[in-house]
Design an enzyme around this catalytic site. Structure first.
Site, PDB file in Angstrom:
ATOM      1  N   MET A   1       0.856  -1.194  -0.182  1.00 40.92           N
ATOM      2  CA  MET A   1      -0.059  -0.155   0.050  1.00 40.92           C
ATOM      3  C   MET A   1       0.954   1.270  -0.051  1.00 40.92           C
ATOM      4  O   MET A   1       0.343   2.465   0.252  1.00 40.92           O
ATOM      5  CB  MET A   1      -0.780   0.025   1.027  1.00 40.92           C
ATOM      6  CG  MET A   1      -1.981  -1.121   1.197  1.00 40.92           C
ATOM      7  SD  MET A   1      -3.407  -0.966   1.830  1.00 40.92           S
ATOM      8  CE  MET A   1      -2.997  -0.632   3.639  1.00 40.92           C
TER       9      MET A   1
ATOM     10  N   LEU B   1       6.731   3.169   1.416  1.00 43.95           N
ATOM     11  CA  LEU B   1       7.638   1.971   1.373  1.00 43.95           C
ATOM     12  C   LEU B   1       8.863   2.225   2.501  1.00 43.95           C
ATOM     13  O   LEU B   1       9.339   3.579   2.694  1.00 43.95           O
ATOM     14  CB  LEU B   1       8.391   1.950   0.032  1.00 43.95           C
ATOM     15  CG  LEU B   1       7.264   1.353  -1.070  1.00 43.95           C
ATOM     16  CD1 LEU B   1       7.868   1.425  -2.485  1.00 43.95           C
ATOM     17  CD2 LEU B   1       6.637   0.478  -0.759  1.00 43.95           C
ATOM     18  N   HIS B   2       9.250   1.116   3.130  1.00 44.18           N
ATOM     19  CA  HIS B   2      10.326   1.302   4.138  1.00 44.18           C
ATOM     20  C   HIS B   2      11.250   0.195   3.842  1.00 44.18           C
ATOM     21  O   HIS B   2      10.750  -0.756   2.958  1.00 44.18           O
ATOM     22  CB  HIS B   2       9.806   1.451   5.605  1.00 44.18           C
ATOM     23  CG  HIS B   2       8.714   0.297   5.870  1.00 44.18           C
ATOM     24  ND1 HIS B   2       8.878  -1.010   6.035  1.00 44.18           N
ATOM     25  CD2 HIS B   2       7.295   0.537   6.038  1.00 44.18           C
ATOM     26  CE1 HIS B   2       7.806  -1.481   6.285  1.00 44.18           C
ATOM     27  NE2 HIS B   2       6.999  -0.725   6.365  1.00 44.18           N
ATOM     28  N   ALA B   3      12.030  -0.046   4.819  1.00 42.07           N
ATOM     29  CA  ALA B   3      12.849  -1.120   4.699  1.00 42.07           C
ATOM     30  C   ALA B   3      12.324  -2.489   4.709  1.00 42.07           C
ATOM     31  O   ALA B   3      12.960  -3.594   3.998  1.00 42.07           O
ATOM     32  CB  ALA B   3      14.071  -1.159   5.723  1.00 42.07           C
ATOM     33  N   GLY B   4      11.362  -2.675   5.340  1.00 35.59           N
ATOM     34  CA  GLY B   4      10.488  -3.995   5.230  1.00 35.59           C
ATOM     35  C   GLY B   4      10.063  -4.227   3.735  1.00 35.59           C
ATOM     36  O   GLY B   4      10.276  -5.463   3.369  1.00 35.59           O
ATOM     37  N   HIS B   5       9.621  -3.379   3.262  1.00 34.21           N
ATOM     38  CA  HIS B   5       9.173  -3.544   1.820  1.00 34.21           C
ATOM     39  C   HIS B   5      10.369  -3.715   0.792  1.00 34.21           C
ATOM     40  O   HIS B   5      10.353  -4.838  -0.013  1.00 34.21           O
ATOM     41  CB  HIS B   5       8.584  -2.235   1.297  1.00 34.21           C
ATOM     42  CG  HIS B   5       7.244  -1.925   1.998  1.00 34.21           C
ATOM     43  ND1 HIS B   5       7.234  -0.816   2.656  1.00 34.21           N
ATOM     44  CD2 HIS B   5       5.786  -2.491   1.966  1.00 34.21           C
ATOM     45  CE1 HIS B   5       5.804  -0.766   3.254  1.00 34.21           C
ATOM     46  NE2 HIS B   5       5.014  -1.845   2.705  1.00 34.21           N
TER      47      HIS B   5
ATOM     48  N   GLY C   1       4.999  -9.877   4.051  1.00 32.36           N
ATOM     49  CA  GLY C   1       5.708  -9.796   5.369  1.00 32.36           C
ATOM     50  C   GLY C   1       4.976 -10.584   6.524  1.00 32.36           C
ATOM     51  O   GLY C   1       3.785 -10.628   6.396  1.00 32.36           O
ATOM     52  N   GLU C   2       5.693 -11.219   7.232  1.00 35.73           N
ATOM     53  CA  GLU C   2       5.267 -12.085   8.445  1.00 35.73           C
ATOM     54  C   GLU C   2       4.580 -11.140   9.450  1.00 35.73           C
ATOM     55  O   GLU C   2       4.067 -11.375  10.528  1.00 35.73           O
ATOM     56  CB  GLU C   2       6.201 -13.011   8.916  1.00 35.73           C
ATOM     57  CG  GLU C   2       6.559 -14.262   8.087  1.00 35.73           C
ATOM     58  CD  GLU C   2       7.340 -15.240   8.508  1.00 35.73           C
ATOM     59  OE1 GLU C   2       7.831 -14.997   9.871  1.00 35.73           O
ATOM     60  OE2 GLU C   2       7.684 -16.236   7.917  1.00 35.73           O
TER      61      GLU C   2
ATOM     62  N   GLN D   1      -2.502 -12.038   7.930  1.00 36.52           N
ATOM     63  CA  GLN D   1      -3.017 -11.595   6.375  1.00 36.52           C
ATOM     64  C   GLN D   1      -2.321 -12.664   5.481  1.00 36.52           C
ATOM     65  O   GLN D   1      -2.975 -13.190   4.689  1.00 36.52           O
ATOM     66  CB  GLN D   1      -2.390 -10.281   6.183  1.00 36.52           C
ATOM     67  CG  GLN D   1      -2.336 -10.123   4.776  1.00 36.52           C
ATOM     68  CD  GLN D   1      -1.826  -8.646   4.420  1.00 36.52           C
ATOM     69  OE1 GLN D   1      -2.723  -7.824   4.543  1.00 36.52           O
ATOM     70  NE2 GLN D   1      -0.606  -8.311   4.035  1.00 36.52           N
TER      71      GLN D   1
END
Ligand code: PAF
Length: 282
Positions: free
Chosen positions: A30, A33-37, A149-150, A155
């Site tokens: 969505m 964006l951050h480091a997780g994406h 992402g976990e 989800q």
């Protein structure tokens, strides 16, 4: 990296890649964006010649109009972030492109039971919105593999189940949560925290770690552990919705014979609703 906004453009590019025999990996987001994406995109890169990212703030998964309106949108910044991400194509549709006949009367995908638990109980309709938009996106992108992402563990299970039940033939993979140095799970919603709240937020991860250690030390009174976790979060000034010990594979209540568990939390801190979870392999 190319950006397209229309499904017809997306399809044309995907068809070319398919004709050339190239595998496609997909990372739906969505935005903001951050480091997780970026970790999800890097993982996608390892699995396929082509990586598609989508950015769509899906109105159907917001059970609160104010939350939808306030959700961070930063397409220009996201495009700049993606330029060096290793992705090949960004699909950034608007709502008419995803729901051409209108969101209210369109077909919806339900995943019973799994979607009613935990976050589903506190956000009615949320997972119907997620399952529906992911099914639409899978049909448009036709990926071989999709990376989630976990942090959004419920989800992940719901999307995997939806994809299996509808025989979409997409390999739905989870990636470990990316955390800040103090343990806070990276999330677009962290930006809602004041500096003072940000300082307190890692109590969620610390609480999960303590609970994990207690489970690994063979504590089996799950209700007592959940009550302790709720109290710890209330004591730190959060407003927890749930602290739950569940079976990892289906999020049902565990019994002591279950070895693969998941600890899950949702809690409000100020105006931010934060979620997190940890695997516990007893
Ligand atoms: O996790 C998210 O960002 C969203 O729920 C998803 C999977 C992109 C569907 O809108």
């Amino acid at each position: 990296m190319r950006t397209v906004h229309r499904a017809v453009e997306l399809r044309a590019i995907i068809q070319q890649w398919r004709a050339a025999g190239e595998a496609i990996a997909f990372v739906p987001t969505m935005g903001d964006l951050h480091a997780g994406h970026l970790a999800l995109i890097a993982e996608a890169r390892r699995h396929a010649a082509r990586v598609v990212i989508s950015i769509f703030v899906n109105p159907l998964q917001f059970n609160d109009a104010a939350d939808f309106a306030a959700y961070p949108r930063s397409l220009e910044r996201d495009v700049a972030v993606l330029a060096a991400s290793g992705g090949d194509l960004l699909f950034a549709p608007d709502a008419r492109e995803i729901y051409p006949h209108g969101m209210e009367t369109g077909t919806r995908i339900e995943v019973p039971v799994l979607a009613q638990e935990l976050c589903g109980a506190f956000r009615p309709g949320h997972f119907t919105g997620v399952a529906t938009v992911v099914a639409i996106l899978f049909n448009l992108v036709r990926p071989d593999i999709a990376i989630f992402g976990e942090k959004d563990y419920q989800q992940l299970l719901i999307v995997r189940r939806m994809s299996e039940d509808l025989r979409l033939d997409v390999d739905v993979r989870g990636m470990p949560t990316v955390r800040e140095a103090d343990g806070l799970a990276m999330s677009s919603r962290n930006r809602y925290l004041s500096a003072e709240e940000r300082g307190r937020a890692p109590v969620i991860y610390r609480t999960l770690e303590i609970l994990r250690a207690r489970l690994l030390a063979s504590e089996e009174n799950y209700a007592a552990l959940e009550a302790w976790g709720m109290a710890a979060l209330f004591a730190a000034g959060l407003r927890p919705e749930y602290v739950a010990v569940r079976r990892a594979q289906d999020l049902q209540a565990p019994n002591p014979a279950d070895r693969q568990l998941r600890l899950l939390v949702a809690a409000w801190l100020g105006s931010a609703r934060l979620i997190d979870n940890l695997a516990v392999d007893c």
